[in-house]
Design a protein around this motif. Structure first.
Motif, PDB file in Angstrom:
ATOM      1  N   TRP A 101      29.823  31.325  54.499  1.00 24.14           N
ATOM      2  CA  TRP A 101      29.197  31.293  53.171  1.00 24.14           C
ATOM      3  C   TRP A 101      28.966  32.701  52.633  1.00 24.14           C
ATOM      4  CZ3 TRP A 101      29.789  27.021  50.710  1.00 24.14           C
ATOM      5  CH2 TRP A 101      29.909  25.832  51.434  1.00 24.14           C
ATOM      6  N   GLY A 102      28.597  33.625  53.506  1.00 27.03           N
ATOM      7  CA  GLY A 102      28.403  35.019  53.093  1.00 27.03           C
ATOM      8  C   GLY A 102      29.713  35.639  52.624  1.00 27.03           C
ATOM      9  N   ALA A 103      30.782  35.385  53.384  1.00 30.17           N
ATOM     10  CA  ALA A 103      32.100  35.915  53.019  1.00 30.17           C
ATOM     11  C   ALA A 103      32.575  35.305  51.706  1.00 30.17           C
ATOM     12  CB  ALA A 103      33.111  35.636  54.134  1.00 30.17           C
ATOM     13  N   LEU A 104      32.333  34.001  51.528  1.00 29.75           N
ATOM     14  CA  LEU A 104      32.753  33.325  50.299  1.00 29.75           C
ATOM     15  C   LEU A 104      31.981  33.872  49.099  1.00 29.75           C
ATOM     16  CD1 LEU A 104      34.660  31.236  49.138  1.00 29.75           C
ATOM     17  CD2 LEU A 104      32.978  29.467  49.639  1.00 29.75           C
ATOM     18  N   ALA A 105      30.674  34.053  49.251  1.00 34.51           N
ATOM     19  CA  ALA A 105      29.859  34.623  48.164  1.00 34.51           C
ATOM     20  C   ALA A 105      30.326  36.050  47.849  1.00 34.51           C
ATOM     21  CB  ALA A 105      28.383  34.627  48.559  1.00 34.51           C
ATOM     22  N   PHE A 106      30.587  36.836  48.893  1.00 33.23           N
ATOM     23  CA  PHE A 106      31.070  38.207  48.720  1.00 33.23           C
ATOM     24  C   PHE A 106      32.430  38.204  48.016  1.00 33.23           C
ATOM     25  CE2 PHE A 106      33.558  41.822  50.518  1.00 33.23           C
ATOM     26  CZ  PHE A 106      32.867  42.845  49.901  1.00 33.23           C
ATOM     27  N   ALA A 107      33.309  37.300  48.440  1.00 31.83           N
ATOM     28  CA  ALA A 107      34.646  37.198  47.847  1.00 31.83           C
ATOM     29  C   ALA A 107      34.555  36.860  46.357  1.00 31.83           C
ATOM     30  CB  ALA A 107      35.463  36.129  48.580  1.00 31.83           C
ATOM     31  N   LEU A 108      33.657  35.940  46.009  1.00 33.59           N
ATOM     32  CA  LEU A 108      33.495  35.551  44.601  1.00 33.59           C
ATOM     33  C   LEU A 108      32.904  36.705  43.784  1.00 33.59           C
ATOM     34  CD1 LEU A 108      32.255  31.886  45.143  1.00 33.59           C
ATOM     35  CD2 LEU A 108      34.449  32.573  44.140  1.00 33.59           C
ATOM     36  N   LEU A 109      31.989  37.466  44.382  1.00 34.12           N
ATOM     37  CA  LEU A 109      31.404  38.624  43.694  1.00 34.12           C
ATOM     38  C   LEU A 109      32.474  39.685  43.429  1.00 34.12           C
ATOM     39  CD1 LEU A 109      28.926  40.248  42.649  1.00 34.12           C
ATOM     40  CD2 LEU A 109      28.729  41.165  44.960  1.00 34.12           C
ATOM     41  N   VAL A 110      33.274  39.989  44.444  1.00 38.32           N
ATOM     42  CA  VAL A 110      34.350  40.975  44.288  1.00 38.32           C
ATOM     43  C   VAL A 110      35.335  40.491  43.219  1.00 38.32           C
ATOM     44  CG1 VAL A 110      36.321  42.083  45.432  1.00 38.32           C
ATOM     45  CG2 VAL A 110      34.130  41.897  46.627  1.00 38.32           C
ATOM     46  N   ALA A 111      35.676  39.200  43.276  1.00 40.09           N
ATOM     47  CA  ALA A 111      36.595  38.626  42.285  1.00 40.09           C
ATOM     48  C   ALA A 111      36.027  38.761  40.874  1.00 40.09           C
ATOM     49  CB  ALA A 111      36.866  37.152  42.605  1.00 40.09           C
ATOM     50  N   PHE A 112      34.723  38.512  40.725  1.00 37.02           N
ATOM     51  CA  PHE A 112      34.073  38.650  39.421  1.00 37.02           C
ATOM     52  C   PHE A 112      34.170  40.092  38.926  1.00 37.02           C
ATOM     53  CE2 PHE A 112      30.273  39.899  37.011  1.00 37.02           C
ATOM     54  CZ  PHE A 112      30.405  39.081  35.909  1.00 37.02           C
ATOM     55  N   LEU A 113      33.825  41.044  39.796  1.00 31.25           N
ATOM     56  CA  LEU A 113      33.814  42.461  39.406  1.00 31.25           C
ATOM     57  C   LEU A 113      35.205  42.974  39.049  1.00 31.25           C
ATOM     58  CD1 LEU A 113      31.271  43.856  42.033  1.00 31.25           C
ATOM     59  CD2 LEU A 113      30.873  43.449  39.590  1.00 31.25           C
ATOM     60  N   LEU A 114      36.218  42.519  39.758  1.00 32.27           N
ATOM     61  CA  LEU A 114      37.574  43.005  39.495  1.00 32.27           C
ATOM     62  C   LEU A 114      38.280  42.239  38.386  1.00 32.27           C
ATOM     63  CD1 LEU A 114      38.820  43.785  43.127  1.00 32.27           C
ATOM     64  CD2 LEU A 114      37.885  45.355  41.431  1.00 32.27           C
ATOM     65  N   THR A 115      37.853  41.017  38.116  1.00 34.34           N
ATOM     66  CA  THR A 115      38.494  40.226  37.058  1.00 34.34           C
ATOM     67  C   THR A 115      37.901  40.544  35.683  1.00 34.34           C
ATOM     68  OG1 THR A 115      38.868  38.472  38.682  1.00 34.34           O
ATOM     69  CG2 THR A 115      39.216  37.885  36.390  1.00 34.34           C
ATOM     70  N   THR A 116      36.659  40.987  35.630  1.00 35.39           N
ATOM     71  CA  THR A 116      36.016  41.306  34.350  1.00 35.39           C
ATOM     72  C   THR A 116      36.823  42.327  33.533  1.00 35.39           C
ATOM     73  OG1 THR A 116      33.832  40.672  35.158  1.00 35.39           O
ATOM     74  CG2 THR A 116      33.885  42.121  33.243  1.00 35.39           C
ATOM     75  N   PRO A 117      37.292  43.454  34.122  1.00 35.45           N
ATOM     76  CA  PRO A 117      38.107  44.384  33.317  1.00 35.45           C
ATOM     77  C   PRO A 117      39.416  43.758  32.832  1.00 35.45           C
ATOM     78  CG  PRO A 117      37.399  45.427  35.373  1.00 35.45           C
ATOM     79  CD  PRO A 117      37.014  43.980  35.454  1.00 35.45           C
ATOM     80  N   VAL A 118      39.991  42.855  33.626  1.00 34.61           N
ATOM     81  CA  VAL A 118      41.218  42.161  33.218  1.00 34.61           C
ATOM     82  C   VAL A 118      40.911  41.310  31.992  1.00 34.61           C
ATOM     83  CG1 VAL A 118      42.945  40.428  33.891  1.00 34.61           C
ATOM     84  CG2 VAL A 118      42.183  42.142  35.556  1.00 34.61           C
ATOM     85  N   ASN A 119      39.804  40.571  32.029  1.00 33.83           N
ATOM     86  CA  ASN A 119      39.415  39.738  30.889  1.00 33.83           C
ATOM     87  C   ASN A 119      39.078  40.594  29.674  1.00 33.83           C
ATOM     88  OD1 ASN A 119      39.809  37.106  31.801  1.00 33.83           O
ATOM     89  ND2 ASN A 119      37.888  37.113  32.920  1.00 33.83           N
ATOM     90  N   LYS A 120      38.463  41.749  29.892  1.00 37.66           N
ATOM     91  CA  LYS A 120      38.142  42.655  28.791  1.00 37.66           C
ATOM     92  C   LYS A 120      39.428  43.076  28.093  1.00 37.66           C
ATOM     93  CE  LYS A 120      35.873  47.080  27.770  1.00 37.66           C
ATOM     94  NZ  LYS A 120      36.947  47.752  27.061  1.00 37.66           N
ATOM     95  N   TRP A 121      40.441  43.408  28.884  1.00 36.38           N
ATOM     96  CA  TRP A 121      41.734  43.833  28.343  1.00 36.38           C
ATOM     97  C   TRP A 121      42.388  42.670  27.583  1.00 36.38           C
ATOM     98  CZ3 TRP A 121      46.868  42.443  29.775  1.00 36.38           C
ATOM     99  CH2 TRP A 121      47.861  43.263  29.224  1.00 36.38           C
TER     100      TRP A 121
END
Length: 179
Positions: A143-163
Protein backbone atom coordinates in the motif's frame (compact mmCIF):
# COMPACT_ATOMS: atom_id res chain seq x y z
CA UNK A 1 -16.58 69.52 -12.52
CA UNK A 2 -13.38 68.36 -14.07
CA UNK A 3 -13.03 65.83 -11.24
CA UNK A 4 -16.42 64.35 -12.17
CA UNK A 5 -15.36 64.23 -15.79
CA UNK A 6 -12.11 62.48 -14.83
CA UNK A 7 -14.06 60.13 -12.61
CA UNK A 8 -16.49 59.15 -15.35
CA UNK A 9 -13.60 58.84 -17.77
CA UNK A 10 -11.86 56.62 -15.21
CA UNK A 11 -14.95 54.41 -14.85
CA UNK A 12 -15.24 54.18 -18.61
CA UNK A 13 -11.55 53.35 -18.87
CA UNK A 14 -11.88 50.77 -16.12
CA UNK A 15 -14.85 49.19 -17.87
CA UNK A 16 -12.95 49.23 -21.13
CA UNK A 17 -9.95 47.71 -19.35
CA UNK A 18 -12.08 44.89 -17.93
CA UNK A 19 -13.63 44.27 -21.32
CA UNK A 20 -10.28 44.17 -23.08
CA UNK A 21 -9.04 41.78 -20.40
CA UNK A 22 -11.61 39.26 -21.63
CA UNK A 23 -11.61 40.09 -25.30
CA UNK A 24 -7.89 40.59 -25.64
CA UNK A 25 -7.03 37.51 -23.60
CA UNK A 26 -4.87 36.26 -26.45
CA UNK A 27 -2.31 38.92 -25.66
CA UNK A 28 -2.31 38.20 -21.94
CA UNK A 29 -2.92 34.47 -22.21
CA UNK A 30 0.71 33.40 -22.04
CA UNK A 31 1.28 35.63 -19.04
CA UNK A 32 -1.87 34.48 -17.21
CA UNK A 33 -1.69 30.91 -18.53
CA UNK A 34 1.17 30.06 -16.14
CA UNK A 35 -0.87 30.74 -13.00
CA UNK A 36 -4.17 29.37 -14.27
CA UNK A 37 -2.59 26.48 -16.08
CA UNK A 38 -0.78 24.91 -13.12
CA UNK A 39 -4.05 24.93 -11.18
CA UNK A 40 -5.97 23.56 -14.14
CA UNK A 41 -3.23 21.01 -14.81
CA UNK A 42 -3.20 19.86 -11.19
CA UNK A 43 -7.00 19.66 -11.19
CA UNK A 44 -7.07 17.70 -14.47
CA UNK A 45 -4.31 15.41 -13.20
CA UNK A 46 -6.09 14.84 -9.91
CA UNK A 47 -9.30 14.03 -11.79
CA UNK A 48 -7.40 11.59 -14.01
CA UNK A 49 -5.54 10.18 -11.02
CA UNK A 50 -8.83 9.44 -9.24
CA UNK A 51 -10.04 7.20 -12.07
CA UNK A 52 -6.59 5.69 -12.55
CA UNK A 53 -6.17 5.01 -8.84
CA UNK A 54 -9.53 3.23 -8.59
CA UNK A 55 -8.66 0.98 -11.55
CA UNK A 56 -5.05 0.59 -10.49
CA UNK A 57 -5.89 -0.41 -6.91
CA UNK A 58 -8.65 -2.74 -8.09
CA UNK A 59 -6.32 -4.38 -10.63
CA UNK A 60 -3.48 -4.75 -8.12
CA UNK A 61 -5.88 -6.15 -5.50
CA UNK A 62 -7.49 -8.66 -7.90
CA UNK A 63 -4.15 -9.71 -9.45
CA UNK A 64 -2.46 -10.06 -6.07
CA UNK A 65 -5.43 -11.88 -4.51
CA UNK A 66 -5.53 -14.34 -7.42
CA UNK A 67 -1.74 -14.77 -7.15
CA UNK A 68 -1.22 -13.66 -10.75
CA UNK A 69 2.25 -12.77 -11.99
CA UNK A 70 3.48 -9.16 -12.34
CA UNK A 71 2.65 -8.89 -16.05
CA UNK A 72 -0.93 -10.17 -15.74
CA UNK A 73 -1.55 -8.00 -12.65
CA UNK A 74 -0.18 -4.88 -14.36
CA UNK A 75 -2.16 -5.55 -17.55
CA UNK A 76 -5.35 -5.83 -15.49
CA UNK A 77 -4.48 -2.72 -13.42
CA UNK A 78 -3.77 -0.66 -16.56
CA UNK A 79 -6.94 -1.85 -18.31
CA UNK A 80 -9.06 -0.98 -15.28
CA UNK A 81 -7.27 2.38 -14.89
CA UNK A 82 -8.33 3.28 -18.45
CA UNK A 83 -11.90 2.08 -17.85
CA UNK A 84 -12.34 4.08 -14.63
CA UNK A 85 -10.37 7.09 -15.94
CA UNK A 86 -12.60 7.36 -19.02
CA UNK A 87 -15.75 6.57 -17.00
CA UNK A 88 -15.18 9.49 -14.59
CA UNK A 89 -14.64 11.95 -17.44
CA UNK A 90 -17.63 10.60 -19.36
CA UNK A 91 -19.84 10.90 -16.27
CA UNK A 92 -19.19 14.65 -16.10
CA UNK A 93 -19.64 15.15 -19.84
CA UNK A 94 -22.81 13.03 -19.96
CA UNK A 95 -24.21 15.13 -17.11
CA UNK A 96 -23.78 18.17 -19.39
CA UNK A 97 -26.30 16.56 -21.75
CA UNK A 98 -23.88 15.19 -24.34
CA UNK A 99 -24.66 11.87 -26.07
CA UNK A 100 -22.75 8.70 -25.14
CA UNK A 101 -20.73 8.49 -28.38
CA UNK A 102 -19.65 12.15 -28.16
CA UNK A 103 -18.89 11.78 -24.43
CA UNK A 104 -16.65 8.80 -25.23
CA UNK A 105 -14.81 10.83 -27.89
CA UNK A 106 -14.31 13.68 -25.41
CA UNK A 107 -13.03 11.27 -22.75
CA UNK A 108 -10.64 9.62 -25.22
CA UNK A 109 -9.34 13.03 -26.32
CA UNK A 110 -9.06 14.35 -22.77
CA UNK A 111 -7.55 11.44 -20.91
CA UNK A 112 -5.63 9.07 -23.19
CA UNK A 113 -2.20 10.72 -23.02
CA UNK A 114 -2.61 11.54 -19.34
CA UNK A 115 -3.58 7.96 -18.43
CA UNK A 116 -0.77 6.46 -20.53
CA UNK A 117 1.86 8.68 -18.86
CA UNK A 118 0.37 8.06 -15.44
CA UNK A 119 0.23 4.29 -15.87
CA UNK A 120 3.79 4.02 -17.20
CA UNK A 121 5.12 5.98 -14.22
CA UNK A 122 2.86 4.31 -11.68
CA UNK A 123 3.66 0.75 -12.75
CA UNK A 124 7.36 1.49 -13.23
CA UNK A 125 7.52 2.72 -9.62
CA UNK A 126 5.67 -0.40 -8.41
CA UNK A 127 8.20 -2.57 -10.27
CA UNK A 128 11.27 -0.71 -8.97
CA UNK A 129 10.25 -0.59 -5.31
CA UNK A 130 11.89 -3.76 -3.99
CA UNK A 131 9.27 -6.39 -3.09
CA UNK A 132 6.24 -4.15 -3.77
CA UNK A 133 4.67 -6.45 -6.37
CA UNK A 134 5.36 -9.55 -4.26
CA UNK A 135 4.02 -8.00 -1.06
CA UNK A 136 0.58 -9.24 -0.04
CA UNK A 137 -2.50 -7.06 0.31
CA UNK A 138 -2.07 -7.07 4.08
CA UNK A 139 1.41 -5.60 3.66
CA UNK A 140 2.15 -1.97 4.42
CA UNK A 141 4.86 -2.15 1.74
CA UNK A 142 2.29 -2.90 -0.98
CA UNK A 143 0.00 0.00 0.00
CA UNK A 144 2.89 2.37 0.74
CA UNK A 145 4.50 1.62 -2.63
CA UNK A 146 1.16 2.05 -4.41
CA UNK A 147 0.50 5.40 -2.68
CA UNK A 148 4.07 6.51 -3.49
CA UNK A 149 3.67 5.37 -7.11
CA UNK A 150 0.42 7.35 -7.48
CA UNK A 151 2.05 10.45 -5.93
CA UNK A 152 5.02 10.25 -8.31
CA UNK A 153 2.62 9.70 -11.22
CA UNK A 154 0.63 12.78 -10.16
CA UNK A 155 3.75 14.96 -9.88
CA UNK A 156 5.17 13.88 -13.24
CA UNK A 157 1.87 13.89 -15.15
CA UNK A 158 0.85 17.41 -14.04
CA UNK A 159 3.43 19.15 -16.33
CA UNK A 160 2.28 16.92 -19.22
CA UNK A 161 -1.33 18.00 -18.61
CA UNK A 162 -0.22 21.64 -18.31
CA UNK A 163 1.42 21.36 -21.74
CA UNK A 164 -1.64 19.62 -23.24
CA UNK A 165 -4.11 22.16 -21.81
CA UNK A 166 -1.87 25.00 -23.05
CA UNK A 167 -2.18 23.54 -26.55
CA UNK A 168 -5.99 23.32 -26.23
CA UNK A 169 -6.00 19.53 -25.94
CA UNK A 170 -6.17 17.08 -23.05
CA UNK A 171 -8.55 18.26 -20.34
CA UNK A 172 -9.06 21.59 -22.14
CA UNK A 173 -11.47 19.58 -24.32
CA UNK A 174 -13.59 18.70 -21.27
CA UNK A 175 -13.80 22.26 -19.95
CA UNK A 176 -15.99 23.24 -22.91
CA UNK A 177 -18.69 20.94 -21.49
CA UNK A 178 -18.57 22.25 -17.93
CA UNK A 179 -19.85 25.75 -18.73
Amino acid sequence: MSVEHDHSHHEHHQHHGDHSGHAGNGGHEHHQQGKVSWGMAASATLHCLTGCAIGEVLGMVIGTALDWGNVATIVLAVALAFVFGYALTMRGVLRAGVGFKQALKVALAADTVSIIVMEIIDNAVMLVVPGAMEAGLASGLFWGALAFALLVAFLLTTPVNKWLIGRGSGHAVVHAYHH
